[in-house]
Design a protein around this motif. Structure first.
Motif, PDB file in Angstrom:
ATOM      1  N   ASN A 186       0.800  -0.980   0.040  1.00 26.71           N
ATOM      2  CA  ASN A 186       0.001   0.012   0.041  1.00 26.71           C
ATOM      3  C   ASN A 186       1.010   1.339  -0.022  1.00 26.71           C
ATOM      4  OD1 ASN A 186      -2.343   1.706  -0.164  1.00 26.71           O
ATOM      5  ND2 ASN A 186      -2.762   1.026   2.376  1.00 26.71           N
ATOM      6  N   LEU A 187       1.941   1.332   0.719  1.00 31.26           N
ATOM      7  CA  LEU A 187       2.826   2.257   0.536  1.00 31.26           C
ATOM      8  C   LEU A 187       3.652   2.660  -0.555  1.00 31.26           C
ATOM      9  CD1 LEU A 187       4.500   4.492   2.667  1.00 31.26           C
ATOM     10  CD2 LEU A 187       6.060   2.780   3.071  1.00 31.26           C
ATOM     11  N   SER A 188       3.796   1.178  -1.114  1.00 24.40           N
ATOM     12  CA  SER A 188       4.594   1.580  -2.380  1.00 24.40           C
ATOM     13  C   SER A 188       3.660   2.125  -3.562  1.00 24.40           C
ATOM     14  CB  SER A 188       5.148   0.283  -2.988  1.00 24.40           C
ATOM     15  OG  SER A 188       3.949  -0.775  -3.305  1.00 24.40           O
ATOM     16  N   ILE A 189       2.341   1.816  -3.423  1.00 22.58           N
ATOM     17  CA  ILE A 189       1.407   2.472  -4.566  1.00 22.58           C
ATOM     18  C   ILE A 189       1.194   3.929  -4.159  1.00 22.58           C
ATOM     19  CG2 ILE A 189      -1.106   2.516  -4.981  1.00 22.58           C
ATOM     20  CD1 ILE A 189      -1.380  -0.273  -4.283  1.00 22.58           C
ATOM     21  N   GLY A 190       1.313   4.477  -3.001  1.00 19.10           N
ATOM     22  CA  GLY A 190       1.369   5.914  -2.878  1.00 19.10           C
ATOM     23  C   GLY A 190       2.548   6.609  -3.209  1.00 19.10           C
TER      24      GLY A 190
ATOM     25  N   GLU B 122       2.618  20.760  -7.877  1.00 17.75           N
ATOM     26  CA  GLU B 122       2.253  20.758  -6.594  1.00 17.75           C
ATOM     27  C   GLU B 122       0.848  20.261  -6.153  1.00 17.75           C
ATOM     28  OE1 GLU B 122       3.249  23.697  -3.999  1.00 17.75           O
ATOM     29  OE2 GLU B 122       5.135  24.407  -4.963  1.00 17.75           O
ATOM     30  N   ALA B 123       0.030  20.963  -7.036  1.00 16.58           N
ATOM     31  CA  ALA B 123      -1.492  20.605  -6.955  1.00 16.58           C
ATOM     32  C   ALA B 123      -1.661  19.179  -7.088  1.00 16.58           C
ATOM     33  CB  ALA B 123      -2.329  21.651  -7.843  1.00 16.58           C
ATOM     34  N   GLN B 124      -1.353  18.782  -8.442  1.00 16.29           N
ATOM     35  CA  GLN B 124      -1.420  17.389  -8.929  1.00 16.29           C
ATOM     36  C   GLN B 124      -0.906  16.140  -7.633  1.00 16.29           C
ATOM     37  OE1 GLN B 124      -0.475  19.791 -10.908  1.00 16.29           O
ATOM     38  NE2 GLN B 124      -2.033  19.824 -12.269  1.00 16.29           N
ATOM     39  N   VAL B 125       0.195  16.463  -7.083  1.00 13.80           N
ATOM     40  CA  VAL B 125       1.085  15.608  -6.208  1.00 13.80           C
ATOM     41  C   VAL B 125       0.016  15.819  -4.872  1.00 13.80           C
ATOM     42  CG1 VAL B 125       2.715  15.435  -4.856  1.00 13.80           C
ATOM     43  CG2 VAL B 125       3.113  15.911  -7.250  1.00 13.80           C
ATOM     44  N   GLY B 126      -0.488  16.834  -4.468  1.00 18.15           N
ATOM     45  CA  GLY B 126      -1.356  17.134  -3.219  1.00 18.15           C
ATOM     46  C   GLY B 126      -2.507  16.414  -3.463  1.00 18.15           C
ATOM     47  N   GLY B 127      -3.257  16.594  -4.716  1.00 16.35           N
ATOM     48  CA  GLY B 127      -4.495  15.905  -4.942  1.00 16.35           C
ATOM     49  C   GLY B 127      -4.557  14.300  -4.838  1.00 16.35           C
ATOM     50  N   ALA B 128      -3.083  13.763  -5.451  1.00 17.22           N
ATOM     51  CA  ALA B 128      -2.976  12.426  -5.502  1.00 17.22           C
ATOM     52  C   ALA B 128      -2.842  11.665  -4.008  1.00 17.22           C
ATOM     53  CB  ALA B 128      -1.831  11.951  -6.143  1.00 17.22           C
ATOM     54  N   SER B 129      -1.963  12.754  -3.304  1.00 20.56           N
ATOM     55  CA  SER B 129      -1.865  12.418  -1.770  1.00 20.56           C
ATOM     56  C   SER B 129      -3.227  12.150  -1.150  1.00 20.56           C
ATOM     57  CB  SER B 129      -1.055  13.274  -1.258  1.00 20.56           C
ATOM     58  OG  SER B 129       0.199  13.083  -1.735  1.00 20.56           O
ATOM     59  N   LEU B 130      -4.003  13.386  -1.331  1.00 20.15           N
ATOM     60  CA  LEU B 130      -5.402  13.321  -0.486  1.00 20.15           C
ATOM     61  C   LEU B 130      -6.182  12.347  -0.981  1.00 20.15           C
ATOM     62  CD1 LEU B 130      -7.216  14.917   1.077  1.00 20.15           C
ATOM     63  CD2 LEU B 130      -7.913  16.195  -0.785  1.00 20.15           C
ATOM     64  N   ILE B 131      -6.306  11.618  -2.343  1.00 16.26           N
ATOM     65  CA  ILE B 131      -7.190  10.684  -2.842  1.00 16.26           C
ATOM     66  C   ILE B 131      -6.461   9.349  -2.166  1.00 16.26           C
ATOM     67  CG2 ILE B 131      -7.812   9.225  -4.588  1.00 16.26           C
ATOM     68  CD1 ILE B 131      -9.050  12.081  -4.299  1.00 16.26           C
ATOM     69  N   THR B 132      -5.142   9.191  -1.922  1.00 12.98           N
ATOM     70  CA  THR B 132      -4.545   7.904  -1.437  1.00 12.98           C
ATOM     71  C   THR B 132      -4.891   7.958   0.032  1.00 12.98           C
ATOM     72  OG1 THR B 132      -2.651   8.222  -2.988  1.00 12.98           O
ATOM     73  CG2 THR B 132      -2.225   6.908  -1.140  1.00 12.98           C
ATOM     74  N   ALA B 133      -4.866   9.011   0.575  1.00 16.50           N
ATOM     75  CA  ALA B 133      -5.377   9.069   2.098  1.00 16.50           C
ATOM     76  C   ALA B 133      -6.865   8.636   2.203  1.00 16.50           C
ATOM     77  CB  ALA B 133      -4.888  10.194   2.831  1.00 16.50           C
ATOM     78  N   VAL B 134      -7.551   9.156   1.508  1.00 15.98           N
ATOM     79  CA  VAL B 134      -9.169   8.729   1.530  1.00 15.98           C
ATOM     80  C   VAL B 134      -9.209   7.392   1.031  1.00 15.98           C
ATOM     81  CG1 VAL B 134     -11.219   9.388   0.484  1.00 15.98           C
ATOM     82  CG2 VAL B 134      -9.980  11.382   1.163  1.00 15.98           C
ATOM     83  N   SER B 135      -8.642   6.908   0.168  1.00 10.06           N
ATOM     84  CA  SER B 135      -8.606   5.508  -0.398  1.00 10.06           C
ATOM     85  C   SER B 135      -8.246   4.790   0.895  1.00 10.06           C
ATOM     86  CB  SER B 135      -7.969   5.214  -1.550  1.00 10.06           C
ATOM     87  OG  SER B 135      -7.987   4.011  -1.934  1.00 10.06           O
ATOM     88  N   ASN B 136      -7.212   4.920   1.744  1.00  9.34           N
ATOM     89  CA  ASN B 136      -6.815   4.181   2.929  1.00  9.34           C
ATOM     90  C   ASN B 136      -8.026   4.142   3.873  1.00  9.34           C
ATOM     91  OD1 ASN B 136      -4.465   3.471   1.488  1.00  9.34           O
ATOM     92  ND2 ASN B 136      -3.256   5.124   2.482  1.00  9.34           N
ATOM     93  N   LEU B 137      -8.388   5.465   4.067  1.00  9.04           N
ATOM     94  CA  LEU B 137      -9.508   5.549   5.023  1.00  9.04           C
ATOM     95  C   LEU B 137     -10.761   4.405   4.638  1.00  9.04           C
ATOM     96  CD1 LEU B 137     -10.638   7.076   7.668  1.00  9.04           C
ATOM     97  CD2 LEU B 137     -11.874   8.360   5.878  1.00  9.04           C
ATOM     98  N   PHE B 138     -11.071   4.518   3.548  1.00  6.37           N
ATOM     99  CA  PHE B 138     -12.112   3.820   3.100  1.00  6.37           C
ATOM    100  C   PHE B 138     -11.857   2.098   3.147  1.00  6.37           C
ATOM    101  CE2 PHE B 138     -14.196   7.168   1.046  1.00  6.37           C
ATOM    102  CZ  PHE B 138     -15.353   7.405   1.812  1.00  6.37           C
ATOM    103  N   PHE B 139     -10.602   1.963   2.751  1.00  8.89           N
ATOM    104  CA  PHE B 139     -10.076   0.491   2.970  1.00  8.89           C
ATOM    105  C   PHE B 139     -10.135  -0.092   4.226  1.00  8.89           C
ATOM    106  CE2 PHE B 139      -6.597  -2.622   3.373  1.00  8.89           C
ATOM    107  CZ  PHE B 139      -7.216  -3.516   2.153  1.00  8.89           C
ATOM    108  N   ALA B 140      -9.669   0.598   5.230  1.00  6.78           N
ATOM    109  CA  ALA B 140      -9.612   0.398   6.615  1.00  6.78           C
ATOM    110  C   ALA B 140     -11.155   0.430   7.264  1.00  6.78           C
ATOM    111  CB  ALA B 140      -8.818   1.347   7.600  1.00  6.78           C
TER     112      ALA B 140
END
Length: 76
Positions: free
Chosen positions: A28-32, A44-62
């Motif tokens: 999961n970390l390697s995907i992020g 910066e905006a695209q990297v921030g958006g991808a990080s935000l989506i990854t965090a939300v995805s991890n939240l839903f997964f948990a």
């Protein structure tokens, strides 16, 4: 405590349970990291958006994993 006290679970059994969880977290970390590396040249905006989506995805997964675990306990 006595050193010869018998434990319910051995260290090898506990490692067998924990090892798949560790592998899952590493993947999961390697995907992020891969998401961030792919978008690093975009800005910066695209990297921030991808990080935000990854965090939300991890939240839903948990969350779904917790529901599945609770459902397995209820069923058993």
């Amino acid at each position: 405590m006595d050193d010869k006290e018998k434990h319910m679970f051995s260290g090898q059994f506990i490692f067998g349970l924990v090892f798949p969880l560790l592998v899952e977290h590493v993947l999961n970390l390697s995907i992020g990291i891969a998401d961030t590396m792919m978008l690093a040249s975009s800005g910066e905006a695209q990297v921030g958006g991808a990080s935000l989506i990854t965090a939300v995805s991890n939240l839903f997964f948990a969350l779904f994993q917790a529901f599945a675990t609770g459902g397995a306990v209820v069923v058993s």
